[in-house]
Design an enzyme around this catalytic site. Structure first.
Site, short mmCIF file in Angstrom:
data_model
loop_
_atom_site.label_atom_id
_atom_site.label_comp_id
_atom_site.label_asym_id
_atom_site.label_seq_id
_atom_site.Cartn_x
_atom_site.Cartn_y
_atom_site.Cartn_z
N HIS B 60 21.29 27.11 -14.14
CA HIS B 60 22.41 27.36 -13.21
C HIS B 60 21.88 28.08 -11.97
O HIS B 60 21.87 29.31 -11.90
CB HIS B 60 23.48 28.20 -13.91
CG HIS B 60 24.76 28.31 -13.14
ND1 HIS B 60 25.97 28.57 -13.71
CD2 HIS B 60 25.01 28.20 -11.81
CE1 HIS B 60 26.91 28.62 -12.78
NE2 HIS B 60 26.34 28.40 -11.61
N LEU B 63 20.53 26.23 -4.97
CA LEU B 63 19.39 26.19 -4.04
C LEU B 63 19.84 26.05 -2.59
O LEU B 63 19.03 26.16 -1.67
CB LEU B 63 18.43 25.06 -4.42
CG LEU B 63 17.68 25.26 -5.75
CD1 LEU B 63 16.80 24.04 -6.07
CD2 LEU B 63 16.83 26.52 -5.73
N ASP B 152 31.01 22.97 -9.90
CA ASP B 152 30.95 24.44 -9.81
C ASP B 152 31.01 24.92 -8.37
O ASP B 152 30.53 24.28 -7.44
CB ASP B 152 29.69 24.97 -10.47
CG ASP B 152 29.61 26.49 -10.39
OD1 ASP B 152 30.61 27.14 -10.69
OD2 ASP B 152 28.55 27.01 -10.01
N ASN B 278 31.81 35.76 -8.84
CA ASN B 278 32.88 35.05 -9.51
C ASN B 278 32.28 34.20 -10.63
O ASN B 278 31.50 33.31 -10.33
CB ASN B 278 33.63 34.16 -8.50
CG ASN B 278 34.85 33.52 -9.12
OD1 ASN B 278 35.22 33.84 -10.24
ND2 ASN B 278 35.47 32.61 -8.39
N ASP B 305 22.88 31.98 -12.32
CA ASP B 305 23.89 31.68 -11.28
C ASP B 305 23.37 32.20 -9.93
O ASP B 305 24.13 32.75 -9.13
CB ASP B 305 25.25 32.29 -11.63
CG ASP B 305 26.37 31.79 -10.72
OD1 ASP B 305 26.13 30.88 -9.91
OD2 ASP B 305 27.49 32.34 -10.82
N HIS B 309 23.04 34.50 -0.46
CA HIS B 309 23.86 34.55 0.75
C HIS B 309 23.11 35.39 1.77
O HIS B 309 22.64 36.49 1.44
CB HIS B 309 25.22 35.21 0.49
CG HIS B 309 26.12 34.41 -0.41
ND1 HIS B 309 26.70 33.23 -0.02
CD2 HIS B 309 26.51 34.60 -1.68
CE1 HIS B 309 27.43 32.74 -1.01
NE2 HIS B 309 27.33 33.56 -2.04
N GLY B 324 28.89 36.12 -5.18
CA GLY B 324 27.61 35.68 -5.72
C GLY B 324 26.44 36.57 -5.38
O GLY B 324 26.45 37.28 -4.38
#
Lengths: 326, 433
Positions: B60, B63, B152, B278, B305, B309, B324
């Protein structure tokens, strides 16, 4: 730090208990710190009553009002408080989100700080924004309301008004009525009142007053009529229509039937009931005009006291910053 | 090709129940039969005191390429994966545009080949343009190499579409990876709904939003015989719903992220957007449920996950900042420090959840050190003490909530297809940036 006012009065020194150069919320204040602010506010109220003369306490300092969210009353009150203390003021109201202009709100604040600001008074729709500014700016930050989180000067002026009219806070039963879950004023009141020894009841519909509040040591009621006879003070909070994602009650009419403070309900309170409302109020929703303008109402006194409280906060925060720097 | 002899390491391979100190020989890109005498021309890696594991697999990972190269690229993301000890990642298709066509899958594969870091497997969209209206060309996507399907970033919202997807995927035996969230319950939400969100005045995202969708997905998988993989489980309720479904034979698997077994909603008191993800950080009892679910096998996999950012996006007000965090370069240290050292998992269980199980769920010929298998190996220094410093990350983004954390354990050498792709810097040294 003591100061001459005209040729008559001397303010006392900065209280030793006060060391904060920011005021972000009441949650983190001790009872002693709260009392220090209230005492300072009482002093400023006494000094300035009937005297429009400027004090020179903050001469040479600049206070910036950075209001990302609309406000008339709080911004005016802060501006006037700063000017009464001899500071220069600057109003800055970025329209909408900082994102729309391609810079972060921290960029915006840093730009303003670079103009030589000593205190930033910030209001923002998002909880925590003043805290992020305090971490990123060198100047003092005062929270003038961050979303539904805290509104410390409103909490202080509510508590100041109660103390002024009732002598002390300890032992009083204070009910906060209305939209508690979305209210920053409620949160600041809860922290301040609990620390000063009041019994606090939160009252409103179950969708606006979560049972979880009990975990903070306050009482929760959904029946205003049941708690009325026990209350010394009612603080009627505005329904925050703008913060609700879905209307949490069926109609305004139903809300007013269940929770509006009106003449009939007033008749069932203690004879010396004190009624506060941090405003702006939705007349006829939280409180009917006859009660809002009646003899038990301290609504306008709150506004007057707001000025003294904000003078006290500016004096304390700047004083602590100067003491740090010296 | 160089022959590599990993000497004297503690070889742990849950796929064969293997856990012993031995030599492992790699040649021609494959694991060689055990206990062969060395020929003498091998490159010898002394693994004394080290764990030798089948290459770790993170199923998970975001990229970001194509479309959000300011956050991460396939090259930087896979470099981060190697530094975190991963020899394979499965990338999630919520890029711009989303990975919903053969050409898009091939683009990712091509960029991954150019980067030449770790293996990259493509998870493709369930629906065209990830819009949740009609099925993407799942059959052609499988031909292109898609290993699973997921929308997702968003849940597959339409229950009928989800049912059709389960039914259609029966032909390929591919799982659907769903982000379980009922959006009406989380609208405007920033953090877990609980006492902390109430005190902070931040809009909440209740556990029920996750649990209701987890229940729906399981009911649909049960009705169709399809395979559901619940992504990033975070609530006690969902762990229990999955546990019960497994007991009655539903084809359900699940995964958990390190932050969900480590941190709670109390972290939001800092108002730092690096604690905004989340599903959100939940409360202590949810963390404990995740730990119990890991220990009893309800939770099959540990995934990151990894959601990079750029800094300026996270520097916004909490409600504006995106959800995230990055995770590739902290996951192994957190697993060792938070799960293995306190005794929640054995080394074998941890490696199973970070290699063997993801390979099994995605149908990859990986996750094993059996002779003949691809020579993907992660050599772990289990006691290495280090401090998380995002400036040292290979990832393009630094949005981690674990800044300054003292962790133990790191990947020392990472071998992909018999080639050494990553070697950690000598103890105590830093990247010169």
């Amino acid at each position: 730090m003591s100061v001459e006012v005209g040729d008559r009065t001397y303010l006392g020194p900065l209280p030793a208990v006060w060391v904060r150069n920011h005021l972000l919320g009441l949650e983190e204040l001790s009872a002693e710190e709260l009392t220090a602010v209230l005492d300072a506010a009482a002093m400023f109220k006494e000094v300035t009553e009937g005297c429009q003369e400027k004090l020179n306490v903050l001469r040479g300092k600049t206070c910036a009002n950075l209001f990302f969210e609309n406000s008339t009353r709080t911004r005016t009150s802060f501006s006037l408080a700063a000017r009464r203390l001899g500071a220069d003021t600057l109003d800055f109201s970025p329209s909408g989100s900082s994102l729309s202009k391609g810079e972060t709100f921290i960029d915006t604040a840093k730009n303003i700080e670079a103009m030589g600001i000593d205190v930033v008074v910030v209001r923002h729709r998002t909880p925590g924004t003043p805290h992020l500014l305090a971490q990123n700016l060198a100047c003092s930050v005062i929270n003038a309301g961050d979303g539904a989180h805290e509104h410390p000067t409103q909490g202080l002026l509510d508590i100041f008004t109660i103390r002024e009219l009732r002598g002390s806070i300890a032992g009083l039963t204070v009910a906060l009525v209305g939209d508690i879950n979305h209210s920053r004023t409620a949160r600041s009141n809860i922290w301040g009142l609990k620390k000063l020894g009041a019994r606090v009841i939160l009252c409103g519909p179950s969708t606006l007053v979560s049972q979880r509040w009990r975990e903070l040591g306050v009482e929760v009621s959904h029946d205003l009529d049941a708690i009325l006879p026990e209350c010394d003070v009612l603080n009627l909070l505005r329904i925050q229509f703008e913060r609700q994602t879905m209307r949490p009650f069926p109609s305004v009419r139903e809300y007013a039937h269940l929770y509006a403070m009106n003449r009939e309900r007033l008749a069932r309170t203690r004879a010396d009931i004190l009624i506060l409302a941090p405003g702006p109020i939705n007349r006829g929703v939280e409180v009917t005009p006859d009660v809002a303008d009646g003899p038990h109402s301290a609504i306008l006194r709150q506004v007057t006291n707001g000025l003294a409280v904000r003078m006290a906060v500016l004096w304390l925060v700047c004083g602590a910053a100067d003491r740090d720097g010296s | 090709m160089t022959r590599i002899l990993i000497a004297n390491g503690r070889v742990i391979d849950p796929s064969q129940g293997l856990d012993r100190v031995m030599n492992l020989l790699l040649a021609d890109g494959r694991i060689q039969p055990y206990d062969q005498p060395p020929r003498g021309d091998e490159q010898v890696l002394d693994a004394t005191g080290r764990i030798v594991a089948p290459g770790l697999i993170d199923m998970h990972v975001h990229l970001r390429e194509p479309g959000r190269e300011e956050d991460e690229t396939i090259a930087t993301g896979t470099a981060a994966a190697l530094a975190g000890g991963f020899t394979s990642v499965a990338c999630i298709p919520n890029t711009e545009p989303p990975i919903d066509t053969q050409a898009a899958v091939e683009f990712v594969q091509h960029q991954a080949a150019l980067a030449d870091n770790c293996n990259v497997y493509v998870v493709a969209c369930v629906s065209k343009n990830r819009e949740g209206r009609e099925l993407a060309e799942l059959g052609l996507l499988v031909r292109a190499g898609a290993v699973a399907f997921s929308d997702d970033g968003s849940p597959v919202y339409d229950a009928e579409l989800m049912r059709r997807a389960f039914e259609y995927c029966l032909m390929f035996d591919k799982p659907i990876l769903n982000h379980a969230e009922v959006l009406e319950l989380t609208r405007g939400g920033v953090m877990h709904e609980g006492l902390v969100s109430l005190v902070l005045g931040l809009p909440g995202m209740p556990s029920a939003a996750e649990d209701v969708m987890t229940s729906r997905d399981i009911a649909l998988a049960e009705a169709t015989g399809g395979r559901i993989h619940i992504m990033h489980v975070s609530s006690a309720g969902s762990v229990e719903i999955i546990r019960r479904a497994k007991r009655r034979g539903v084809r359900v698997t699940t995964e958990v992220c390190p932050h969900h077994f480590t941190l709670t909603d109390e972290c939001l008191r800092s108002f730092d957007a690096n604690f905004k993800m989340n599903p959100p950080l939940r409360c202590r009892s949810d963390v404990e449920a995740c730990l119990a679910g890991l220990a009893d096998g309800t939770i099959d996999c540990i995934v990151t996950d990894h959601a990079p950012h750029a800094r300026e996006k996270k520097m916004q007000e909490l409600d504006q900042a995106p959800f995230g965090i990055v995770g590739l370069e902290t996951a192994l240290g957190l697993v060792i420090t938070q799960l293995i050292e306190p005794g929640w998992l054995t080394w074998s269980q941890a490696i199973e959840k970070m290699s063997t199980n993801p390979a099994r769920i995605l149908g990859l010929p990986k996750g094993t050190l059996a002779p003949g298998a691809d020579a993907d190996v992660t050599i772990i220094d289990p006691g290495y003490a280090w401090t998380v410093d995002p400036m040292q990350f290979r990832s393009k983004s630094t949005n981690t909530p674990f800044v300054g954390w003292q962790l133990r354990g790191r990947a020392e050498t990472v071998i992909v297809g018999g080639k050494i792709k990553y070697q950690a810097l000598p103890a105590g040294t830093r990247r010169d940036l």
